[in-house]
Write an enzyme that holds these catalytic residues in place. Structure first.
Site, PDB file in Angstrom:
ATOM      1  N   GLU A 233      78.961  88.551  64.892  1.00  0.00           N
ATOM      2  CA  GLU A 233      79.552  87.382  65.543  1.00  0.00           C
ATOM      3  C   GLU A 233      80.227  86.455  64.541  1.00  0.00           C
ATOM      4  OE1 GLU A 233      80.088  86.743  68.702  1.00  0.00           O
ATOM      5  OE2 GLU A 233      79.156  88.659  69.185  1.00  0.00           O
TER       6      GLU A 233
ATOM      7  N   HIS B  19      85.542  91.382  65.683  1.00  0.00           N
ATOM      8  CA  HIS B  19      84.514  92.426  65.718  1.00  0.00           C
ATOM      9  C   HIS B  19      85.105  93.755  65.241  1.00  0.00           C
ATOM     10  CE1 HIS B  19      81.177  90.392  67.604  1.00  0.00           C
ATOM     11  NE2 HIS B  19      81.874  90.042  68.669  1.00  0.00           N
TER      12      HIS B  19
ATOM     13  N   HIS C 293      88.894  87.156  69.272  1.00  0.00           N
ATOM     14  CA  HIS C 293      87.437  87.268  69.087  1.00  0.00           C
ATOM     15  C   HIS C 293      87.026  88.735  68.948  1.00  0.00           C
ATOM     16  CE1 HIS C 293      83.176  86.029  69.869  1.00  0.00           C
ATOM     17  NE2 HIS C 293      83.097  87.278  70.325  1.00  0.00           N
ATOM     18  N   GLU C 294      87.448  89.561  69.903  1.00  0.00           N
ATOM     19  CA  GLU C 294      87.073  90.973  69.841  1.00  0.00           C
ATOM     20  C   GLU C 294      87.751  91.665  68.665  1.00  0.00           C
ATOM     21  OE1 GLU C 294      84.630  91.810  71.524  1.00  0.00           O
ATOM     22  OE2 GLU C 294      84.627  90.149  72.961  1.00  0.00           O
TER      23      GLU C 294
END
Length: 501
Positions: A295, A269, A265-266
């Site tokens: 996101e 980003h 997830h990160e």
């Protein structure tokens, strides 16, 4: 790009402002990744001082003069200068309306509140955090009045994170999501189909989790020469500039998914920030265009790509290698079903693909109520618990697994939460557009070759930074405006197959 004297002076001034911003981000990163507790108070003062300096530069007479002079020749400006001017004017107009002493006080409060929240969460004690949250809410109510509003007061806060998206739009799209998710959950519950998931909770050494996570980041195309992976309580990504984008994760001995999917997830980003065009460095355009688009990148990688069966056709064997034998007997089909299990849970960051948006809708409805004076801070634990029982059929037993679970309110990030569900909608819409061009998408996942996917995202999303507005960017990338249809279609199709509905 050849600039005249005024344009050059303006861009140098902006570059200095961005240097303060980068220094602040580095201090925040240090504060959240292990700075000594005894240094927090002084660090908060330093943050307040540097933030005030940045704030004063953003509303200075010098900035006002640049805006006045360059706005008069806007059409003649090089595009980069023009867009930088537009962003600086937006910041100027917003910050100029807040009294300087209030701004500095608010920044210090944010830093102190985050640290109190962390302790309150550990002790599961909302009362400890309540006075800080009340002050944060009151400050933001004042800011709304300073900035002004046309329709719903909450629109003003939404605009900070997702320019152009309003309560009216979100209410419509969230109703579409709820209308699809609720009956799907009911069908799953009635189907009687259950997955075996015990094997997901076996001891998995943290260091091995880290090693596997690093391999996946490498596969995604994360540039380790321009970043690093650290450990923290609440995972986050910090983009100082495209050459320094840091991410953090959290390890659980008996649930490797938290670290692995959290890192992915990160990493999503981080890929966004690492691949912004270098010409934007030193300007306020060198960051994601909105929280929702940001996101969309993290949720695309975490929920859509990394929970696809094709992704694990390549990576399950690698995971088994690092897992020390605990997953050796697991077949691909049962592994895929297990990591996509749909079951209501209390913690947002632990929630599944299907119920995730309900966690966001709950937070959205609470924030909307707070800033329209329909909800008081003191009643938040009960309101939070009631909504979880109503929407997910489960009730938190304490504040830590309830109202204190997220850091966002402690950081003053009101209006941020809807971005997660908006990002999920964007992600599904982006995936739909991507596979029209990358017809070998599944084959790429099966071979572990994610580079063409990163290149597509860089071409259509990453490189633009903040030079395009979110709704403009999504329309250009996908051919149409925001629609929840692609996410609901994705969820219905995926879970109908998994649960044989």
């Amino acid at each position: 790009m050849r600039l005249n004297e005024t344009e050059t002076a303006f861009m140098e001034y902006v570059k200095k402002m961005e240097a303060f911003k980068e220094a602040l981000q580095l201090i925040y990163w240090d504060l959240r990744t292990g700075a000594p507790k005894k240094g927090v108070k002084q660090r908060s003062q330093v943050i307040g001082t540097l933030s005030d300096e940045y704030y004063q530069m953003s509303i200075s007479e010098e900035m006002a003069a640049f805006i006045a002079k360059l706005s008069g020749q806007k059409e003649e400006l090089p595009e980069l200068v023009q867009k930088t001017l537009e962003e600086c004017k937006t910041i100027y107009d917003r910050n100029k309306k807040i009294p300087p002493n209030e701004y500095k006080e608010y920044v210090i409060l944010q830093t102190e509140a985050e640290n109190v929240w962390e302790e309150a969460r550990e002790k599961s004690d909302f009362a400890m955090f309540k006075p800080y949250l009340e002050k944060l809410v009151d400050f933001n109510k004042k800011f709304i009045e300073y900035w002004g509003y046309k329709g719903n007061k909450y629109d003003t806060l939404l605009d900070l994170y997702e320019p152009g998206v309003t309560v009216e739009t979100i209410d419509k799209e969230f109703e579409t999501l709820k209308g699809a998710i609720a009956p799907l959950i009911q069908k799953i519950n009635e189907s009687g189909n259950k997955q075996e998931t015990d094997f997901l909770y076996q001891p998995f050494p943290k260091e091995k989790q880290r090693e596997f996570s690093l391999k996946i980041l490498e596969q995604m195309g994360y540039d380790f020469g321009a970043g690093r992976l650290d450990e923290t309580i609440h995972p986050f990504a910090t983009g100082l500039n495209p050459g320094d984008v840091r991410i953090t994760t959290r390890y659980y001995d008996n649930d490797w998914r938290m670290a692995v999917f959290g890192t992915i997830h990160e990493g999503g980003h981080a890929l966004y920030e690492q691949n912004i065009s270098e010409e934007l460095i030193g300007t306020p355009l060198c960051r994601g265009t909105s929280m929702g688009i940001h996101e969309s990148q993290s949720l695309f990688y975490e929920n859509i790509l990394a929970r696809d069966k094709s992704f694990w056709e390549y990576n399950l064997e690698l995971l088994q290698k690092y897992a020390g034998g605990i997953l050796d007997h697991i077949r691909l089909d049962e592994f895929y079903r297990a990591i996509n299990k749909a079951e209501p849970s209390l913690i947002r960051i632990e929630s599944d693909n299907l119920t995730y948006s309900l966690h966001i809708i709950i937070r959205y409805e609470i924030e909307k109520g707070l800033f329209n004076n329909e909800i008081n801070v003191e009643n938040l634990p009960d309101i939070w618990n009631d909504k979880y029982e109503q929407y997910l059929g489960i009730r938190p037993k304490n504040d830590a697994e309830g109202v204190l679970q997220d850091v966002h309110w402690a950081a003053g990030n009101f209006g941020y939460f809807p971005s997660y569900a908006l990002g999920y909608m964007y992600a599904a819409q982006i995936k739909n557009a991507m596979v029209r061009e990358i017809t070998e998408y599944d084959g790429l996942l099966k071979s572990g070759n994610l580079e063409p996917i990163k290149e597509w995202l860089t071409k259509h999303i990453h490189r633009y930074g903040k030079t395009k507005k979110p709704l403009e960017l999504i329309k250009e990338a996908t051919g149409e405006g925001l629609s929840a249809k692609y996410l609901t279609d994705y969820l219905i199709k995926k879970y109908s197959v998994i649960y044989n509905l």
